[in-house]
Scaffold this active site. Structure first.
Site, PDB file in Angstrom:
ATOM      1  N   HIS A 187      -7.448  -4.811   9.864  1.00 56.02           N
ATOM      2  CA  HIS A 187      -7.103  -4.555   8.463  1.00 56.02           C
ATOM      3  C   HIS A 187      -5.810  -5.254   8.061  1.00 56.02           C
ATOM      4  CE1 HIS A 187      -4.904  -0.520   9.522  1.00 56.02           C
ATOM      5  NE2 HIS A 187      -4.016  -1.470   9.366  1.00 56.02           N
ATOM      6  N   ASN A 229      -7.977  -2.921  13.946  1.00 52.44           N
ATOM      7  CA  ASN A 229      -9.356  -3.192  13.494  1.00 52.44           C
ATOM      8  C   ASN A 229      -9.400  -4.402  12.549  1.00 52.44           C
ATOM      9  OD1 ASN A 229      -8.284  -2.222  11.140  1.00 52.44           O
ATOM     10  ND2 ASN A 229      -9.567  -0.395  10.999  1.00 52.44           N
ATOM     11  N   ASP A 278       0.811  -1.216   0.000  1.00 52.75           N
ATOM     12  CA  ASP A 278       0.000   0.000   0.000  1.00 52.75           C
ATOM     13  C   ASP A 278       0.842   1.263   0.000  1.00 52.75           C
ATOM     14  OD1 ASP A 278       0.907  -0.567   2.558  1.00 52.75           O
ATOM     15  OD2 ASP A 278      -1.067  -0.882   3.407  1.00 52.75           O
ATOM     16  N   GLU A 331      -9.746  -2.060   4.933  1.00 49.44           N
ATOM     17  CA  GLU A 331     -10.416  -1.723   6.186  1.00 49.44           C
ATOM     18  C   GLU A 331     -11.697  -2.551   6.344  1.00 49.44           C
ATOM     19  OE1 GLU A 331      -8.774  -0.043   8.241  1.00 49.44           O
ATOM     20  OE2 GLU A 331      -8.487   2.049   7.721  1.00 49.44           O
TER      21      GLU A 331
END
Ligand code: F6R
Length: 236
Positions: free
Chosen positions: A138, A136, A67, A143
């Site tokens: 990810h 979370n 990313d 996400e």
């Protein structure tokens, strides 16, 4: 799934680096999928040491990163390209032309996403994908959502991710709100996946990801379906 529990961040880094080293030794022209963040820094340090001592050769290795932040070019200290250069590429005998990170400054992000997917496909896919996990759940910047995004795509970062990543920026307002990330299909298509996690703060999400329901609300949970997943963790 193989879960290797270790006692410290250093041990996690050594074990993860050994697994990546084995991949490089067995297939010197491997395509490695790489991650940024705090988790892999020690792994990269160890790989650099192995390369410097002559035990590892990166000359035929190709890398594709997961990313990049939108709006930051590779010379920005918080860009993931900069991170990779400083934490790994500048210190090993890799050909920089064979290191790939999505462009955070592309004029057309849809085009950039397509280009990145085609690039990975053209390389014959990823041999080993290294992953960290966000609080979370990810992976990359995939996400929690109502569905799994397959290919490389643009994401609006969740507030929790912006908050977590603000530790690297002078001001919270400077954290980019969007990123470009490899999708779940590309990650799942990697021949091997190596997930690393360290710290008690990752315990709960790691357990959910590895043993909970498979759901796009916990993107890492999809890894339960991968048939060559190794987890190296120090979360107790
Ligand atoms: C970074 C990335 C992210 C991180 C995750 C964990 O390229 O893909 O998914 O792996 O946010 O970050 P750390 O390791 O900083 O806890």
């Amino acid at each position: 799934m193989r879960v290797i529990k270790v006692g410290s961040y250093e041990e996690m880094s050594r074990v993860a680096a050994n697994i990546i080293a084995a991949q490089i030794i067995l297939k010197p022209d491997s395509v490695l999928g790489l991650a940024t963040g705090s988790s892999p820094v020690g792994t990269y340090k160890r790989l650099i040491e192995m390369c410097k001592s002559g035990d590892l050769d990166f000359s035929r290795i190709t890398t594709v990163n997961l990313d990049e932040y939108c709006g930051l070019d590779g010379s920005h200290e918080q860009s993931y390209r900069y991170f990779m250069d400083v934490n790994l590429f500048n210190h090993v005998n890799i050909d920089k032309a064979n290191t790939h990170v999505p462009s955070g400054t592309a004029s057309d992000f849809n085009q950039e996403c397509k280009r990145y997917d085609q690039l990975i496909e053209g390389l014959g896919g990823i041999d080993l994908q290294l992953l960290g996990i966000g609080h979370n759940g990810h992976i990359g910047f995939n996400e929690p959502e109502d569905f799994f995004e397959k290919g490389t795509h643009l994401v609006d970062l969740k507030q929790s991710t912006i908050d977590a990543n603000s530790r690297f920026f002078e001001r919270k307002e400077d954290v980019p709100r969007q990123a470009i990330t490899m999708g779940i299909k590309t990650i799942m298509s990697a021949k091997k996946v190596l997930l690393i996690a360290s710290g008690a703060d990752k315990k709960e999400i790691l357990e959910k990801a590895l043993y909970g329901p498979i759901t796009p609300q916990v993107p890492a949970s999809i890894l339960q379906l991968h048939n060559d997943l190794t987890v190296v963790c120090n979360v107790d």
